[in-house]
Design a protein around this motif. Sequence first.
Motif, PDB file in Angstrom:
ATOM      1  N   ASP A  88      46.724  38.128  50.706  1.00  0.00           N
ATOM      2  CA  ASP A  88      46.480  38.396  52.124  1.00  0.00           C
ATOM      3  C   ASP A  88      46.462  37.107  52.942  1.00  0.00           C
ATOM      4  O   ASP A  88      47.088  37.022  54.004  1.00  0.00           O
ATOM      5  CB  ASP A  88      45.161  39.145  52.313  1.00  0.00           C
ATOM      6  CG  ASP A  88      45.182  40.545  51.718  1.00  0.00           C
ATOM      7  OD1 ASP A  88      46.282  41.072  51.425  1.00  0.00           O
ATOM      8  OD2 ASP A  88      44.085  41.115  51.515  1.00  0.00           O
ATOM      9  N   ALA A  89      45.745  36.091  52.454  1.00  0.00           N
ATOM     10  CA  ALA A  89      45.669  34.818  53.182  1.00  0.00           C
ATOM     11  C   ALA A  89      47.033  34.139  53.221  1.00  0.00           C
ATOM     12  O   ALA A  89      47.425  33.551  54.239  1.00  0.00           O
ATOM     13  CB  ALA A  89      44.626  33.897  52.546  1.00  0.00           C
ATOM     14  N   ALA A  90      47.787  34.211  52.126  1.00  0.00           N
ATOM     15  CA  ALA A  90      49.125  33.612  52.093  1.00  0.00           C
ATOM     16  C   ALA A  90      50.059  34.326  53.070  1.00  0.00           C
ATOM     17  O   ALA A  90      50.868  33.671  53.745  1.00  0.00           O
ATOM     18  CB  ALA A  90      49.694  33.649  50.678  1.00  0.00           C
ATOM     19  N   LEU A  91      49.935  35.645  53.177  1.00  0.00           N
ATOM     20  CA  LEU A  91      50.756  36.396  54.127  1.00  0.00           C
ATOM     21  C   LEU A  91      50.435  35.975  55.561  1.00  0.00           C
ATOM     22  O   LEU A  91      51.336  35.777  56.381  1.00  0.00           O
ATOM     23  CB  LEU A  91      50.544  37.901  53.954  1.00  0.00           C
ATOM     24  CG  LEU A  91      51.319  38.809  54.912  1.00  0.00           C
ATOM     25  CD1 LEU A  91      52.827  38.598  54.750  1.00  0.00           C
ATOM     26  CD2 LEU A  91      50.936  40.269  54.688  1.00  0.00           C
ATOM     27  N   THR A  92      49.142  35.826  55.865  1.00  0.00           N
ATOM     28  CA  THR A  92      48.752  35.366  57.192  1.00  0.00           C
ATOM     29  C   THR A  92      49.344  33.986  57.465  1.00  0.00           C
ATOM     30  O   THR A  92      49.908  33.743  58.536  1.00  0.00           O
ATOM     31  CB  THR A  92      47.216  35.324  57.319  1.00  0.00           C
ATOM     32  OG1 THR A  92      46.700  36.642  57.093  1.00  0.00           O
ATOM     33  CG2 THR A  92      46.774  34.834  58.691  1.00  0.00           C
ATOM     34  N   ALA A  93      49.244  33.085  56.486  1.00  0.00           N
ATOM     35  CA  ALA A  93      49.810  31.743  56.640  1.00  0.00           C
ATOM     36  C   ALA A  93      51.326  31.815  56.841  1.00  0.00           C
ATOM     37  O   ALA A  93      51.886  31.109  57.701  1.00  0.00           O
ATOM     38  CB  ALA A  93      49.473  30.877  55.433  1.00  0.00           C
TER      39      ALA A  93
END
Length: 167
Positions: free
Chosen positions: A105-110
Amino acid sequence: ADSRYSLVVRPIDQRAPKVELRVEIQDLAHTAGSPFLERGLAALTATARVSDKTDRADSEQRMTRLQAAGRLFNAAANTALEAEANLRIAHIQYWTLGDWQKCADAALTAMKIFAQAQRHVMVAHASELRALALIEIAQTPPQGGAQSRAPSGNGTSDEARRLLEGA
């Protein structure tokens, strides 16, 4: 006061030559531009330290600071640093905490924020980390415990493959 400092860096590889760097130190408030950016940079810098701790409490404290930094960078309209904070969160989730879904999820946001900022190399870096997390999700049998999970299946594997091919 205008001060000059010398910083001598000792290389890990003793065969490498020693290097002297000249560093000019300024108060962060003079360089940041806005209070949001200044506080975000301070939070981001505080999490970048090298730590011999890899425990859950230390990692969660670093993530809390990174989340705050991300919000501050968003308020300062600095998308590149907001994405950097999210990428660092993804790294902690993957490498220290092993929470694949939160990493993904955090990588997708980044990825999304770096894409808006047209930082293609960083999009690729975030894509690789998301792909690694999706592969872990697909390979991990469902269980109770610390790891969060999303529904797995061919969609997860297909996305991981596309991300790696695109990176």
